[in-house]
Design a protein around this motif. Structure first.
Motif, mmCIF file in Angstrom:
data_model
loop_
_atom_site.group_PDB
_atom_site.id
_atom_site.type_symbol
_atom_site.label_atom_id
_atom_site.label_comp_id
_atom_site.label_asym_id
_atom_site.label_seq_id
_atom_site.Cartn_x
_atom_site.Cartn_y
_atom_site.Cartn_z
ATOM 1 N N LYS A 102 -39.691 -31.437 1.206
ATOM 2 C CA LYS A 102 -39.752 -32.808 0.921
ATOM 3 C C LYS A 102 -40.395 -32.786 -0.575
ATOM 4 O O LYS A 102 -41.285 -32.224 -1.010
ATOM 5 N N GLY A 103 -39.594 -33.412 -1.351
ATOM 6 C CA GLY A 103 -39.994 -33.924 -3.049
ATOM 7 C C GLY A 103 -39.425 -32.633 -3.569
ATOM 8 O O GLY A 103 -40.302 -32.244 -4.875
ATOM 9 N N PHE A 104 -38.695 -31.808 -3.186
ATOM 10 C CA PHE A 104 -38.317 -30.404 -4.056
ATOM 11 C C PHE A 104 -37.927 -31.068 -5.520
ATOM 12 O O PHE A 104 -37.106 -31.742 -5.470
ATOM 13 N N LYS A 105 -38.370 -30.162 -6.548
ATOM 14 C CA LYS A 105 -38.249 -30.865 -8.128
ATOM 15 C C LYS A 105 -37.790 -29.484 -8.858
ATOM 16 O O LYS A 105 -37.227 -29.842 -10.054
ATOM 17 N N ASP A 106 -37.653 -28.380 -8.088
ATOM 18 C CA ASP A 106 -37.136 -27.190 -9.064
ATOM 19 C C ASP A 106 -35.694 -27.305 -9.523
ATOM 20 O O ASP A 106 -34.991 -28.145 -8.988
ATOM 21 N N ASN A 107 -35.515 -26.855 -10.757
ATOM 22 C CA ASN A 107 -34.286 -26.896 -11.316
ATOM 23 C C ASN A 107 -33.458 -28.117 -11.478
ATOM 24 O O ASN A 107 -32.614 -28.471 -11.669
ATOM 25 N N ASN A 108 -34.847 -29.146 -11.959
ATOM 26 C CA ASN A 108 -34.268 -30.580 -12.135
ATOM 27 C C ASN A 108 -33.461 -31.317 -11.121
ATOM 28 O O ASN A 108 -32.854 -32.162 -11.304
ATOM 29 N N ASN A 109 -34.028 -31.251 -10.025
ATOM 30 C CA ASN A 109 -33.596 -31.716 -8.815
ATOM 31 C C ASN A 109 -34.319 -32.967 -8.418
ATOM 32 O O ASN A 109 -35.604 -32.869 -8.570
ATOM 33 N N TYR A 110 -33.872 -34.027 -7.971
ATOM 34 C CA TYR A 110 -34.819 -35.024 -7.612
ATOM 35 C C TYR A 110 -35.486 -34.798 -6.210
ATOM 36 O O TYR A 110 -36.515 -35.313 -6.069
ATOM 37 N N GLY A 111 -35.024 -34.220 -5.535
ATOM 38 C CA GLY A 111 -35.296 -33.926 -4.204
ATOM 39 C C GLY A 111 -34.513 -32.988 -3.375
ATOM 40 O O GLY A 111 -33.718 -32.084 -3.972
ATOM 41 N N SER A 112 -34.694 -32.408 -2.140
ATOM 42 C CA SER A 112 -34.151 -31.582 -1.455
ATOM 43 C C SER A 112 -33.107 -32.451 -0.828
ATOM 44 O O SER A 112 -32.641 -33.619 -0.615
ATOM 45 N N ALA A 113 -32.102 -31.476 -0.093
ATOM 46 C CA ALA A 113 -30.932 -32.025 0.894
ATOM 47 C C ALA A 113 -31.479 -32.859 1.811
ATOM 48 O O ALA A 113 -31.046 -33.797 2.306
#
Length: 559
Positions: A102-113
């Motif tokens: 939840k709230g994944f932000k690595d590699n300039n992602n807004y979130g996770s799948a």
């Protein structure tokens, strides 16, 4: 990209409005999203090949919902993270985070799948992706088809103790994802079939594959690594989130909405607005746009509200509130327009910043045109006819007082019941308001209802609010409201919900469950009404409006 594609396409070209469909040309002329020419420079995107006529399936919009049954609730899907003897997979802990955190932000992602599907479904679909590292014994070049790679991977998977411990959470016929260890471009250099795609083993392997009592069929075949990064083991070189989301969306029943012309170059379609088109590349692939209202309807998450021709002021919530309006062809109900509001927030915040070449999209009120035909969608090519795009953004309204009047249908026997939407007013990122009567003035949205007892009810309902420019503030209205609340009665007796409201005006009775889901609606003009609730073994919130003004909300228990 769904099942079966023929050849890789590199496009260089200039498209003018006259080169696309008449409908698309009208869209270009009416919206500043696109200029008169769209430059499509050399691009490779995860869906860069011509669609073959291979079934992928989709729900029958507006008639019956036969979408894949695993597109709702808490669901579990195995993901095989494959290494071969010559190529290593990415770190499984990182892949798990990218799919599930939840709230994944690595590699300039807004979130996770996971975040993406929870947001798109309004919390109705919560997928967990179980990551299983699998090492195949041969070099990658020894696998001559996707099924030659998939079947031995399944053989290894079903012997794993962690899979056996989790298998009870999976479907009887298990949909799955397989992530091969190369980039897409490198995989294609080995085999032209190794593009990113969704398919079924019943076609690719000529069987629904069974092993140790487990059945496998529907799958997504995706490269782990970004283009040009075939040998990398660094997590920063992972494939785009948008690619993973796009291909898995095929698994739960959606089709591609991009198309290609005779030269194999992308036509307009809903390119930056749709994850099933080029929107998968928005924000360099880290901000795929959430499902459109049409796609949410297709998988059973949202039911649009048909606009009636009346003097109401219509409130349209941010699409995250799971609300959209429809304007339908009365003679062909599967041909219709959808009106949705997408502010620049969350996954939708990069609609104006896609990594494909050409003009970008913009945020606002999107007017979609839909012409649904089951057979055409089932073949996964709804926009294949350039002269008649079946999923298309006709325009985007982004400023106060903009309007749209071109509710024109291809099926000429149909005529929209309303002339257009007018007097558009934005109220921050939460909602917009408009009228369907151009002579009716509207300079601001009606004030929001402040009652704490009704706040949860109004947050998820489709609202048509009777209004004048001063609907919320007159002292006489307040006095009337107090009088009605004192005299209104709501009670249940012998399976009937009885309402007494001893004042003139149009009454609307809405019923909601504890989560704010709309259970029913009843309107009447008289001073009393009865609604059959026999067989309802639950409680509900009941909201009573008089002439569009909320006057009473209470919890009622049905016995």
């Amino acid at each position: 990209m769904s099942s079966g594609f023929l050849a890789s396409v590199l496009c260089i070209g200039v498209f003018s409005a006259s080169a696309v469909s008449a409908n698309s040309a009208e869209s270009l002329a009416s919206s500043s999203d696109f200029g008169e020419k769209i430059k499509m420079e050399k691009i490779i995107f995860s869906d860069d090949m011509l669609p073959a006529r291979t079934p992928s399936g989709m729900s029958k919009i507006r008639s019956s919902n036969d979408a894949e049954v695993y597109s709702s609730g808490e669901r579990y899907f195995p993901v095989m993270l494959v290494s071969t003897s010559d190529y290593k997979a990415l770190d499984s802990a990182f892949i798990y985070r990218m799919f599930n955190e939840k709230g994944f932000k690595d590699n300039n992602n807004y979130g996770s799948a996971y975040d993406y599907f929870v947001e798109s479904s309004g919390g109705q679909f919560k997928p967990t992706f179980d990551i299983y590292p699998i090492t195949l014994p041969k070099n990658f070049s020894n696998y001559n088809s996707d099924s030659e790679l998939i079947l031995p991977a399944i053989d290894i998977l079903v012997e794993r103790s962690d899979f056996k411990a989790r298998a009870g959470k999976y479907e009887k016929e298990i949909p799955f994802i397989i992530l091969h260890p190369l980039s897409k471009d490198k995989a294609l250099s080995y085999n032209s079939e190794f593009f990113n795609h969704q398919y079924k083993l019943q076609y690719s392997a000529k069987q629904v594959y069974s092993k140790n009592g487990y059945k496998f069929n529907n799958y997504a075949f995706i490269s782990q690594k970004a283009e040009g990064k075939a040998s990398s083991t660094s997590s920063k070189d992972v494939n785009m989130l948008g690619t993973f989301v796009h291909e898995f969306s095929h698994v739960i029943g959606l089709q591609d909405t991009y198309s290609a012309d005779a030269q194999g170059c992308a036509t307009i379609g809903p390119l930056p607005f749709d994850v099933m088109a080029l929107g998968l590349r928005n924000g360099n692939g880290g901000y795929p746009p959430t499902f459109s209202a049409f796609e949410r309807e297709a998988v059973g998450w949202l039911k649009p509200t048909e606009i009636a021709n009346n003097d109401s002021v219509y409130e349209l919530k941010n699409l995250s509130g799971m609300q959209a309006y429809a304007v339908s062809n009365p003679n062909h109900p599967n041909e219709y327009f959808l009106i949705e509001y997408r502010p620049a927030v969350g996954f939708d915040s990069k609609i104006g910043s896609s990594s494909y070449s050409g003009k970008q999209g913009k945020n606002g009120v999107l007017i979609w045109y839909i012409d649904y035909d089951y057979n055409i969608f089932f073949s996964n090519d709804p926009n294949g006819d350039e002269s008649h795009q079946r999923v298309e953004v006709r325009t985007v309204l982004s400023k106060n007082q903009e309007s749209f009047t071109k509710f024109n249908f291809v099926n000429k026997s149909g005529k929209a019941k309303i002339d257009g939407i007018f007097n558009l007013v934005f109220d921050g990122n939460d909602r917009v308001c408009f009228t369907v009567n151009k002579s009716k003035t509207l300079d601001k949205c009606p004030e929001k209802i402040a009652s704490s007892s009704s706040a949860s009810l109004s947050s998820s309902s489709s609202s048509a609010i009777k209004s004048s420019s001063s609907v919320s503030s007159s002292s006489s209205a307040v006095s009337l409201a107090r009088a009605v609340v004192r005299h209104a009665k709501i009670h249940v007796s012998h399976g009937m919900l009885n309402v007494e409201v001893p004042v003139p005006g149009k009454k609307t009775l809405r019923l909601y469950d504890a989560l704010g889901n709309n259970l029913g609606l009843h309107t009447f003009e008289g001073s009393s009404a009865s609604v059959d609730v026999s067989g309802w073994n639950r409680s509900a919130f009941v909201q009573l409006d008089v002439d569009g003004r909320l006057l009473l909300a209470k919890r009622v228990v049905f016995r």
